[in-house]
Design a protein around this motif. Structure first.
Motif, mmCIF file in Angstrom:
data_model
loop_
_atom_site.group_PDB
_atom_site.id
_atom_site.type_symbol
_atom_site.label_atom_id
_atom_site.label_comp_id
_atom_site.label_asym_id
_atom_site.label_seq_id
_atom_site.Cartn_x
_atom_site.Cartn_y
_atom_site.Cartn_z
ATOM 1 N N PHE A 84 0.777 -0.965 -0.245
ATOM 2 C CA PHE A 84 -0.158 0.006 0.329
ATOM 3 C C PHE A 84 0.478 1.455 -0.271
ATOM 4 C CE2 PHE A 84 -1.976 -3.077 2.721
ATOM 5 C CZ PHE A 84 -3.715 -3.153 1.179
ATOM 6 N N ASP A 85 2.401 1.622 0.231
ATOM 7 C CA ASP A 85 3.335 2.521 0.407
ATOM 8 C C ASP A 85 3.488 2.550 -0.546
ATOM 9 O OD1 ASP A 85 5.043 4.261 1.497
ATOM 10 O OD2 ASP A 85 6.596 3.250 1.788
ATOM 11 N N LYS A 86 3.098 3.765 -1.786
ATOM 12 C CA LYS A 86 2.923 4.979 -2.840
ATOM 13 C C LYS A 86 4.760 5.660 -2.182
ATOM 14 C CE LYS A 86 -1.339 3.369 -4.078
ATOM 15 N NZ LYS A 86 -2.027 3.509 -3.350
ATOM 16 N N GLY A 87 4.933 5.878 -1.460
ATOM 17 C CA GLY A 87 6.026 7.124 -1.530
ATOM 18 C C GLY A 87 5.251 7.591 -0.448
ATOM 19 N N ARG A 92 0.766 11.945 -0.566
ATOM 20 C CA ARG A 92 0.618 12.951 -0.883
ATOM 21 C C ARG A 92 -0.559 13.221 -1.491
ATOM 22 N NH1 ARG A 92 3.089 10.952 2.945
ATOM 23 N NH2 ARG A 92 3.352 12.173 4.564
ATOM 24 N N TRP A 93 -0.138 12.680 -2.952
ATOM 25 C CA TRP A 93 -0.783 12.778 -4.309
ATOM 26 C C TRP A 93 -2.451 12.141 -3.870
ATOM 27 C CZ3 TRP A 93 -0.118 16.294 -7.934
ATOM 28 C CH2 TRP A 93 -1.037 15.890 -9.194
ATOM 29 N N SER A 99 -7.925 12.114 -4.718
ATOM 30 C CA SER A 99 -9.429 11.372 -4.096
ATOM 31 C C SER A 99 -10.109 12.346 -5.320
ATOM 32 C CB SER A 99 -8.907 11.676 -3.009
ATOM 33 O OG SER A 99 -8.894 12.776 -2.201
ATOM 34 N N LEU A 100 -10.186 13.605 -5.667
ATOM 35 C CA LEU A 100 -11.087 14.451 -5.894
ATOM 36 C C LEU A 100 -11.027 14.103 -7.573
ATOM 37 C CD1 LEU A 100 -8.785 17.985 -5.873
ATOM 38 C CD2 LEU A 100 -9.663 17.064 -4.507
ATOM 39 N N LYS A 101 -12.621 14.073 -7.234
ATOM 40 C CA LYS A 101 -13.961 13.316 -8.211
ATOM 41 C C LYS A 101 -14.192 14.642 -9.246
ATOM 42 C CE LYS A 101 -14.355 9.209 -7.027
ATOM 43 N NZ LYS A 101 -13.593 7.967 -6.699
ATOM 44 N N LEU A 102 -13.827 15.111 -10.896
ATOM 45 C CA LEU A 102 -14.074 16.232 -11.534
ATOM 46 C C LEU A 102 -15.391 15.796 -11.946
ATOM 47 C CD1 LEU A 102 -10.693 17.318 -11.862
ATOM 48 C CD2 LEU A 102 -12.294 18.683 -11.038
#
Length: 102
Positions: A84-87, A92-93, A99-102
């Motif tokens: 699950f670690d993406k750095g 943060r990204w 997580s923003l849904k446009l």
């Protein structure tokens, strides 16, 4: 000063622990224990955030096979890998932008 209130009929250690100084001493010791505990908890939580682990995952890491990659090596040790670690930047990204849904 402790020495200025010293009573010659009373042992020195009793004089030091005599109220009201004993209350202050107990309060200082209590504050020291609480602050040490809270500092440990704070550092533990920061470590888990940086590793992207929950407290449960940290405590039971050996029970979760998805944290271990590959077979046991020649040295007899398995390699830890958090899927699950993406750095730091990737986490943060994902949190603030992904997580923003446009």
């Amino acid at each position: 000063s402790v020495l200025s209130t010293y009573d010659s009929d009373m042992p020195f250690w009793i004089s030091v622990l005599h109220p009201p100084r004993s209350g202050i001493l107990v309060l200082c010791l209590f504050a020291l224990v609480v602050n040490a505990s809270l500092s440990f908890l704070f550092l533990f939580q920061i470590r888990n955030v940086l590793l992207n682990l929950t407290t449960n995952e940290f405590m039971n890491v050996k029970r979760y096979p998805h944290f271990w990659r590959g077979a046991i090596g020649a040295d007899g040790q398995r390699k830890f890998s958090n899927p699950f670690d993406k750095g730091m930047i990737g986490m943060r990204w994902q949190r603030f932008v992904g997580s923003l849904k446009l």
